[in-house]
Design a protein around this motif. Structure first.
Motif, PDB file in Angstrom:
ATOM      1  N   HIS A 254     -18.165 -12.614  11.540  1.00 10.13           N
ATOM      2  CA  HIS A 254     -18.131 -11.728  10.381  1.00 10.13           C
ATOM      3  C   HIS A 254     -18.437 -10.285  10.749  1.00 10.13           C
ATOM      4  CE1 HIS A 254     -22.352 -12.889  10.920  1.00 10.13           C
ATOM      5  NE2 HIS A 254     -22.652 -11.722  10.386  1.00 10.13           N
ATOM      6  N   ALA A 255     -19.090 -10.051  11.911  1.00 12.01           N
ATOM      7  CA  ALA A 255     -19.461  -8.686  12.304  1.00 12.01           C
ATOM      8  C   ALA A 255     -18.308  -7.939  12.967  1.00 12.01           C
ATOM      9  CB  ALA A 255     -20.664  -8.722  13.243  1.00 12.01           C
ATOM     10  N   MET A 256     -17.214  -8.630  13.268  1.00 14.24           N
ATOM     11  CA  MET A 256     -16.083  -7.987  13.936  1.00 14.24           C
ATOM     12  C   MET A 256     -15.146  -7.345  12.928  1.00 14.24           C
ATOM     13  SD  MET A 256     -15.087 -10.621  17.009  1.00 14.24           S
ATOM     14  CE  MET A 256     -13.768  -9.506  17.508  1.00 14.24           C
ATOM     15  N   ASP A 257     -14.574  -6.237  13.293  1.00  8.94           N
ATOM     16  CA  ASP A 257     -13.593  -5.577  12.435  1.00  8.94           C
ATOM     17  C   ASP A 257     -12.316  -6.407  12.395  1.00  8.94           C
ATOM     18  OD1 ASP A 257     -11.318  -3.454  11.847  1.00  8.94           O
ATOM     19  OD2 ASP A 257     -13.210  -2.541  11.223  1.00  8.94           O
TER      20      ASP A 257
ATOM     21  N   ILE B 157     -16.669   2.964  20.835  1.00  5.34           N
ATOM     22  CA  ILE B 157     -16.424   1.824  21.731  1.00  5.34           C
ATOM     23  C   ILE B 157     -15.378   0.889  21.130  1.00  5.34           C
ATOM     24  CG2 ILE B 157     -17.478  -0.266  22.681  1.00  5.34           C
ATOM     25  CD1 ILE B 157     -19.991   1.283  23.160  1.00  5.34           C
ATOM     26  N   ALA B 158     -15.471   0.633  19.807  1.00  2.00           N
ATOM     27  CA  ALA B 158     -14.486  -0.231  19.161  1.00  2.00           C
ATOM     28  C   ALA B 158     -13.092   0.367  19.252  1.00  2.00           C
ATOM     29  CB  ALA B 158     -14.880  -0.462  17.702  1.00  2.00           C
TER      30      ALA B 158
ATOM     31  N   LEU C 270      -8.417  -8.875  14.918  1.00  4.64           N
ATOM     32  CA  LEU C 270      -7.936 -10.239  14.747  1.00  4.64           C
ATOM     33  C   LEU C 270      -6.493 -10.302  14.272  1.00  4.64           C
ATOM     34  CD1 LEU C 270     -11.129 -11.692  12.984  1.00  4.64           C
ATOM     35  CD2 LEU C 270     -10.647 -11.495  15.425  1.00  4.64           C
ATOM     36  N   ARG C 271      -5.850  -9.146  14.141  1.00  2.00           N
ATOM     37  CA  ARG C 271      -4.477  -9.174  13.652  1.00  2.00           C
ATOM     38  C   ARG C 271      -3.537  -9.648  14.754  1.00  2.00           C
ATOM     39  NH1 ARG C 271      -1.229  -5.759  16.005  1.00  2.00           N
ATOM     40  NH2 ARG C 271      -1.710  -3.592  16.482  1.00  2.00           N
ATOM     41  N   ALA C 272      -2.295  -9.971  14.357  1.00  2.00           N
ATOM     42  CA  ALA C 272      -1.302 -10.466  15.311  1.00  2.00           C
ATOM     43  C   ALA C 272      -1.069  -9.448  16.417  1.00  2.00           C
ATOM     44  CB  ALA C 272       0.010 -10.763  14.588  1.00  2.00           C
ATOM     45  N   GLY C 273      -0.970  -9.932  17.653  1.00  2.00           N
ATOM     46  CA  GLY C 273      -0.731  -9.063  18.785  1.00  2.00           C
ATOM     47  C   GLY C 273      -1.995  -8.669  19.512  1.00  2.00           C
ATOM     48  N   ARG C 274      -3.140  -8.984  18.924  1.00  2.00           N
ATOM     49  CA  ARG C 274      -4.416  -8.713  19.608  1.00  2.00           C
ATOM     50  C   ARG C 274      -5.100 -10.063  19.857  1.00  2.00           C
ATOM     51  NH1 ARG C 274      -5.561  -3.427  15.775  1.00  2.00           N
ATOM     52  NH2 ARG C 274      -4.268  -1.977  16.984  1.00  2.00           N
ATOM     53  N   LEU C 275      -6.308 -10.242  19.376  1.00  2.00           N
ATOM     54  CA  LEU C 275      -6.974 -11.535  19.538  1.00  2.00           C
ATOM     55  C   LEU C 275      -6.723 -12.378  18.289  1.00  2.00           C
ATOM     56  CD1 LEU C 275     -10.343 -10.374  21.138  1.00  2.00           C
ATOM     57  CD2 LEU C 275      -8.315 -11.267  22.286  1.00  2.00           C
TER      58      LEU C 275
ATOM     59  N   ILE D  17     -18.685 -10.223  22.096  1.00  2.00           N
ATOM     60  CA  ILE D  17     -17.657  -9.217  21.809  1.00  2.00           C
ATOM     61  C   ILE D  17     -17.895  -8.517  20.480  1.00  2.00           C
ATOM     62  CG2 ILE D  17     -16.102 -10.863  20.691  1.00  2.00           C
ATOM     63  CD1 ILE D  17     -13.753  -9.385  21.938  1.00  2.00           C
ATOM     64  N   ASP D  18     -18.697  -9.121  19.592  1.00  2.00           N
ATOM     65  CA  ASP D  18     -18.960  -8.485  18.295  1.00  2.00           C
ATOM     66  C   ASP D  18     -19.667  -7.151  18.459  1.00  2.00           C
ATOM     67  OD1 ASP D  18     -22.110  -9.346  17.953  1.00  2.00           O
ATOM     68  OD2 ASP D  18     -20.912 -10.899  18.906  1.00  2.00           O
ATOM     69  N   LEU D  19     -20.402  -6.952  19.572  1.00  2.00           N
ATOM     70  CA  LEU D  19     -21.071  -5.672  19.807  1.00  2.00           C
ATOM     71  C   LEU D  19     -20.070  -4.585  20.183  1.00  2.00           C
ATOM     72  CD1 LEU D  19     -24.198  -6.831  21.844  1.00  2.00           C
ATOM     73  CD2 LEU D  19     -24.060  -6.283  19.416  1.00  2.00           C
ATOM     74  N   LEU D  20     -18.943  -4.996  20.776  1.00  2.00           N
ATOM     75  CA  LEU D  20     -17.920  -4.033  21.189  1.00  2.00           C
ATOM     76  C   LEU D  20     -16.833  -3.869  20.146  1.00  2.00           C
ATOM     77  CD1 LEU D  20     -17.436  -5.285  24.880  1.00  2.00           C
ATOM     78  CD2 LEU D  20     -19.020  -3.530  24.043  1.00  2.00           C
ATOM     79  N   ALA D  21     -16.728  -4.794  19.213  1.00  2.00           N
ATOM     80  CA  ALA D  21     -15.630  -4.790  18.241  1.00  2.00           C
ATOM     81  C   ALA D  21     -16.180  -4.742  16.822  1.00  2.00           C
ATOM     82  CB  ALA D  21     -14.753  -6.017  18.441  1.00  2.00           C
ATOM     83  N   GLY D  22     -17.161  -3.873  16.606  1.00  2.00           N
ATOM     84  CA  GLY D  22     -17.755  -3.755  15.280  1.00  2.00           C
ATOM     85  C   GLY D  22     -16.868  -2.991  14.319  1.00  2.00           C
ATOM     86  N   SER D  23     -17.417  -2.656  13.175  1.00  2.00           N
ATOM     87  CA  SER D  23     -16.645  -1.994  12.128  1.00  2.00           C
ATOM     88  C   SER D  23     -16.180  -0.605  12.569  1.00  2.00           C
ATOM     89  CB  SER D  23     -17.502  -1.877  10.862  1.00  2.00           C
ATOM     90  OG  SER D  23     -16.816  -1.146   9.874  1.00  2.00           O
ATOM     91  N   LEU D  24     -14.968  -0.267  12.168  1.00  2.00           N
ATOM     92  CA  LEU D  24     -14.409   1.059  12.451  1.00  2.00           C
ATOM     93  C   LEU D  24     -14.600   2.019  11.287  1.00  2.00           C
ATOM     94  CD1 LEU D  24     -11.086  -0.164  14.089  1.00  2.00           C
ATOM     95  CD2 LEU D  24     -12.929   1.028  15.261  1.00  2.00           C
ATOM     96  N   LYS D  25     -15.403   1.618  10.303  1.00  2.00           N
ATOM     97  CA  LYS D  25     -15.549   2.417   9.088  1.00  2.00           C
ATOM     98  C   LYS D  25     -16.747   3.360   9.130  1.00  2.00           C
ATOM     99  CE  LYS D  25     -13.372  -1.191   6.293  1.00  2.00           C
ATOM    100  NZ  LYS D  25     -13.542  -2.153   5.181  1.00  2.00           N
TER     101      LYS D  25
END
Length: 527
Positions: A157-160, A129-130, A164-169, A111-119
């Motif tokens: 560490h590669a995930m944005d 994709i993220a 990981l905030r409340a309400g998601r994963l 999932i780190d490939l789909l949920a990378g940095s949004l910056k």
């Protein structure tokens, strides 16, 4: 016990609590979904995120949970989502979720490939994709069907952080295979088809293997079993034994620490001479805490977290520490200070953090840092504008303190023991040497006459010599201030003298040693 949990544990093993947590949460959320219209206050959790180092069995666990759930399940591999056409990747990801028409489990592998940095830049494929995955997560379970996501990654560490905030994963769990009991359960499953002479012997072998495979993840244990099977096939043998596993352990090592395990010299305490008192001190400080932590707990103390071995060059500090790799039976990481330091600003600190993280991941582990004074000089002495040395020392202190704060005060079992070796202890920053970090300082002094005699006797047993006891004692008296390395060099040079005299010579005599002594020069440094 829940039949769903029983089936998964029977197939996977080693992580009972985590498996029970995932399945229980999924069942509770399914029940909540059925009454969510009448009880809007019930939680709307989206799923769980499993992380751990490669080979810990993340995918196998998720597949087993999905298979025995009785629900339809879908597997999304991160690399498969990426398409070459503009917008096709986001459309493919959205289509996967839109096609789900009934309560299901979705496994997002890598999932780190789909949920990378949004910056990144707004138009970058990773950012698009993220952003799409974030949008899908926010809309998930607002209406039927119910979708439970199991995200898998070895690069948390590669995930944005927004994922990981409340309400998601927000339920993040790490898969750890650290105890012999966990490895025993995994081996029980993996060796079901390996023949043994009898059941009692099989249980005894698996118990022994589980005890000595520190730091092995399930994929390493699987490789170990494959090597055993190959031995049985090659030798046309009918049943396996502990010797087959021992032979396989010479080939298969923990895959996550191969970078630091390849340079360890194969030496034991029996190969070292004249340092029996130091060996006994190391046994008390290092080996006993790993095998008998309860004895320290009974006295109300905790085992040492760091040990500094210091003394003049050539007295055997590094060889003593390397002998621990064979004697303790736990994982051993051999690191030279030059491996950590880098001219690139910030890279040294990153290497240090990686080093400690790898040691923790392969716990129980001894982390041996040779020539540690190069890595941790006194702060304020650095002449570089970036204060590289000061920042490295600060990072090291933080990492050492982290070993303490993350440990359970009720459990005195050592996870990581840091051992340093130096011949310039006065050059090391005082904050490093204080109690609580390097608790014990072991001084290896230049050998006295009796110790030199023991070294000479030991060298005579390893090399073909003609020295009697009187000549050995005389040589020990004549080599005042010599170290073990100097004496070893003397015998090596004497062997060369013997060969130069005649290639037919097969032994070393006192005359050869006297000739070699004239060419060998020793450098006496303060001890």
């Amino acid at each position: 016990m829940n039949p769903w949990i029983d089936q998964v544990i029977t197939e996977i093993g080693g992580c009972h609590d985590l498996i029970q947590h995932i399945i229980t949460q999924c069942q509770i959320l399914l029940q909540c979904q059925s009454v969510t219209t009448t009880s809007p206050w019930l939680p709307r959790s989206k799923g769980i995120l499993l992380h751990g180092k490669p080979g810990t069995g993340k995918t196998a666990m998720a597949m087993a949970i999905a298979k025995y759930s009785g629900l339809p399940y879908h597997i999304i591999n991160g690399p498969d989502i990426f398409m070459s056409e503009q917008g096709a990747s986001e459309a493919k990801l959205l289509r996967v979720f839109n096609d789900i028409k009934q309560d299901s489990i979705v496994i997002l592998d890598e999932i780190d490939l789909l949920a990378g940095s949004l910056k990144g830049k707004k138009g970058d494929l990773d950012v698009r994709i993220a952003s799409m995955l974030l949008s899908i997560l926010d809309r998930l379970n607002q209406k039927s069907p119910f979708i439970y996501i199991i995200g898998l990654t070895s690069r948390l560490h590669a995930m944005d952080s927004s994922f990981l905030r409340a309400g998601r994963l927000d339920d993040v769990q790490e898969i750890l295979i650290k105890t012999p009991q966990s490895r025993r359960e995994i081996l029980e499953i993996m060796t079901q088809r390996i023949p043994f002479s009898e059941t009692s012997y099989r249980n005894q072998v698996l118990d022994q293997v589980a005890q000595v495979t520190h730091g092995f993840v399930p994929s390493d244990l699987q490789s170990l079993c494959i090597q055993v099977v190959l031995q049985l096939i090659h030798g046309n043998l009918g049943s396996a034994s502990f010797e087959h596993f021992e032979n396989s352990l010479k080939i298969v090592r923990p895959s996550n620490m191969s970078e630091y395990a390849s340079k360890i010299p194969r030496v034991r305490f029996n190969d070292l001479f004249g340092v029996e008192s130091i060996i006994q001190e190391l046994k008390t400080s290092v080996i006993y805490p790993f095998h008998h932590p309860e004895k320290y707990s009974a006295l109300g103390i905790t085992p040492p977290r760091g040990i500094m071995v210091y003394g003049p060059p050539g007295v055997g500090k590094s060889m003593l520490c390397c002998a621990l790799a064979s004697e303790t039976g736990v994982n051993f990481m051999f690191v030279e200070s030059s491996q950590v330091r880098s001219k690139v600003v910030g890279e040294s600190e990153s290497n240090l953090a990686k080093l400690f993280a790898q040691a923790r991941a392969n716990a129980p582990c001894i982390l041996f840092i040779d020539q540690i004074e190069m890595l941790l000089p006194k702060r304020g002495t650095s002449s570089s504008s970036e204060n590289t040395s000061d920042r490295i020392v600060t990072s090291f202190l933080t990492a050492m303190d982290g070993l303490l704060t993350k440990s359970n005060t009720d459990n005195v079992q050592i996870d990581v023991l840091v051992v340093g070796a130096t011949n310039r202890i006065e050059a090391i920053d005082p904050a490093v040497l204080r109690p609580g970090r390097f608790d014990e300082h072991i001084h290896v002094q230049r050998p006295n006459q009796q110790q030199r005699l023991e070294i000479i006797k030991g060298l005579c047993t390893k090399m073909p010599t003609l020295l009697n006891e009187t000549e050995q004692l005389q040589l020990a008296k004549e080599t005042d201030q010599w170290t073990g390395a100097d004496l070893d060099n003397l015998f090596r040079e004497a062997a060369m003298v013997s060969l130069r005299e005649s290639v037919q010579n097969r032994q070393i005599s006192l005359s050869h040693l006297n000739i070699a002594k004239k060419s060998v020069r020793i450098v006496v440094t303060p001890s």
